[in-house]
Design an enzyme around this catalytic site. Structure first.
Site, PDB file in Angstrom:
ATOM      1  N   PRO A  88       0.785  -1.225   0.040  1.00  0.00           N
ATOM      2  CA  PRO A  88      -0.013  -0.187  -0.088  1.00  0.00           C
ATOM      3  C   PRO A  88       0.765   1.191   0.207  1.00  0.00           C
ATOM      4  O   PRO A  88       0.364   2.262  -0.031  1.00  0.00           O
ATOM      5  CB  PRO A  88      -0.855  -0.008   1.498  1.00  0.00           C
ATOM      6  CG  PRO A  88       0.071  -1.267   2.170  1.00  0.00           C
ATOM      7  CD  PRO A  88       0.652  -1.979   1.119  1.00  0.00           C
ATOM      8  N   ARG A 153      -4.495  -9.299 -19.856  1.00  0.00           N
ATOM      9  CA  ARG A 153      -5.657  -8.899 -20.818  1.00  0.00           C
ATOM     10  C   ARG A 153      -4.712  -7.748 -21.927  1.00  0.00           C
ATOM     11  O   ARG A 153      -5.472  -7.655 -22.832  1.00  0.00           O
ATOM     12  CB  ARG A 153      -6.923  -8.378 -20.312  1.00  0.00           C
ATOM     13  CG  ARG A 153      -6.890  -7.204 -19.314  1.00  0.00           C
ATOM     14  CD  ARG A 153      -8.207  -6.986 -18.487  1.00  0.00           C
ATOM     15  NE  ARG A 153      -9.390  -7.426 -19.208  1.00  0.00           N
ATOM     16  CZ  ARG A 153      -9.764  -6.713 -20.213  1.00  0.00           C
ATOM     17  NH1 ARG A 153      -9.528  -5.449 -20.411  1.00  0.00           N
ATOM     18  NH2 ARG A 153     -11.023  -6.862 -20.841  1.00  0.00           N
TER      19      ARG A 153
HETATM   20  N1  ADE Z   1      -0.659  -5.051   0.440  1.00  0.00           N
HETATM   21  C1  ADE Z   1      -1.620  -4.870   1.147  1.00  0.00           C
HETATM   22  N2  ADE Z   1      -2.308  -3.835   0.646  1.00  0.00           N
HETATM   23  C2  ADE Z   1      -2.146  -3.594  -0.507  1.00  0.00           C
HETATM   24  C3  ADE Z   1      -2.439  -2.414  -1.519  1.00  0.00           C
HETATM   25  N3  ADE Z   1      -3.385  -1.850  -1.413  1.00  0.00           N
HETATM   26  N4  ADE Z   1      -1.906  -2.840  -2.651  1.00  0.00           N
HETATM   27  C4  ADE Z   1      -1.071  -3.586  -2.729  1.00  0.00           C
HETATM   28  N5  ADE Z   1      -0.512  -4.376  -2.057  1.00  0.00           N
HETATM   29  C5  ADE Z   1      -0.818  -4.433  -0.798  1.00  0.00           C
END
Ligand code: ADE
Length: 258
Positions: A88, A153
């Site tokens: 994230p 895709r």
């Molecule tokens: N791991 C935990 N949350 C995530 C997210 N929002 N995007 C990518 N990997 C993650």
């Protein structure tokens, strides 16, 4: 393209990668996808892949040694592939990024778990951190699956002739127009007449106007990156939409020129 997914839950991927477009792309040798178990690279007696954080605090951190060994092994098989940590904290995935990734010879996707990954892995082994949105998943696995689907895709030949990535939402910064199929009337609601007319030009115009109208209502920010031909602007003016489109562009700023 070869996609290596490094995970402590390789089974997470088995059924999802065996369906639909991804399955077809694999069968057609457009892409090879492997889920590699990071635990196989653990060296201690209990095959540990996580440990407590230095400095204290909640949760567990992924240990560097098994991850480093798993990444090195993946790189041997997939030498030109960028190593991408799902996180994230990463840059956001969007259509442009998916297109960029679809042109890579390979991808190594690392799925983080627990409270994070030892920073030295990120510093020494990771080329890019990628997020699929501003929310926290319990692990990188669902995010890696999203990346695989969005990227595969877009590989030329992955979609059948009836399907097309170029009419997808976002390929030209417009949401997709509404779609209808049989029956012609459902619960008293009829399909718009123009779609039954066989007049392909009129259908194209209707779909374009419907896409712009929907984008104006739901995602006016996207219009900043959209480009319209003179003819399209004429159509938008005739539909009374041009002023609203221009106002949305002015409000959200003009995007990149293409
Ligand atoms: N791991 C935990 N949350 C995530 C997210 N929002 N995007 C990518 N990997 C993650």
């Amino acid at each position: 393209m070869r996609i290596s997914i490094l995970t402590i839950f390789p089974d997470f991927f088995s059924s999802c990668l065996n369906e639909g477009i991804i399955r077809r792309a694999v069968a057609g040798n457009l892409v090879a996808i492997e889920a590699v178990n990071i635990r196989d690279f653990a060296t201690d007696r209990h095959s540990m892949t996580d440990d407590r954080p230095f400095g204290g605090g909640e949760g567990m951190v992924m240990k560097p040694e098994p991850l480093a060994a798993a990444i090195r092994a993946a790189r041997e098989k997939n030498p030109a592939a960028p190593v991408i940590l799902m996180s994230p904290q990463g840059q956001g995935l969007d259509h442009g990024k998916a297109l960029e990734l679809s042109r890579e010879p390979g991808l190594i996707l690392v799925c983080g778990r627990y409270e994070g990954v030892d920073q030295r892995i990120i510093d020494r082994y990771i080329d890019m951190e990628l997020s699929i949105g501003d929310y926290v998943l319990s692990g990188g696995e669902p995010a890696a699956l999203v990346v695989v689907d969005a990227v595969v895709r877009l590989i030329p030949g992955a979609l059948g002739c009836g399907e097309s990535a170029s009419s997808d939402t976002f390929s030209r910064n417009l949401l997709k127009h509404p779609q209808y199929t049989r029956p012609r009337e459902f619960e008293g609601e009829a399909v718009p007449d123009v779609l039954l007319s066989g007049d392909h030009e009129a259908i194209g115009t209707w779909r374009f106007v419907a896409a712009v109208r929907r984008t104006l209502e739901r995602r006016p920010d996207l219009l900043a990156g959209a480009r319209f031909s003179r003819e399209e602007r004429r159509i938008l003016a005739a539909e009374g939409l041009l002023a609203a489109v221009d106002a949305a562009v002015a409000e959200h700023g003009r995007g990149r020129d293409d």
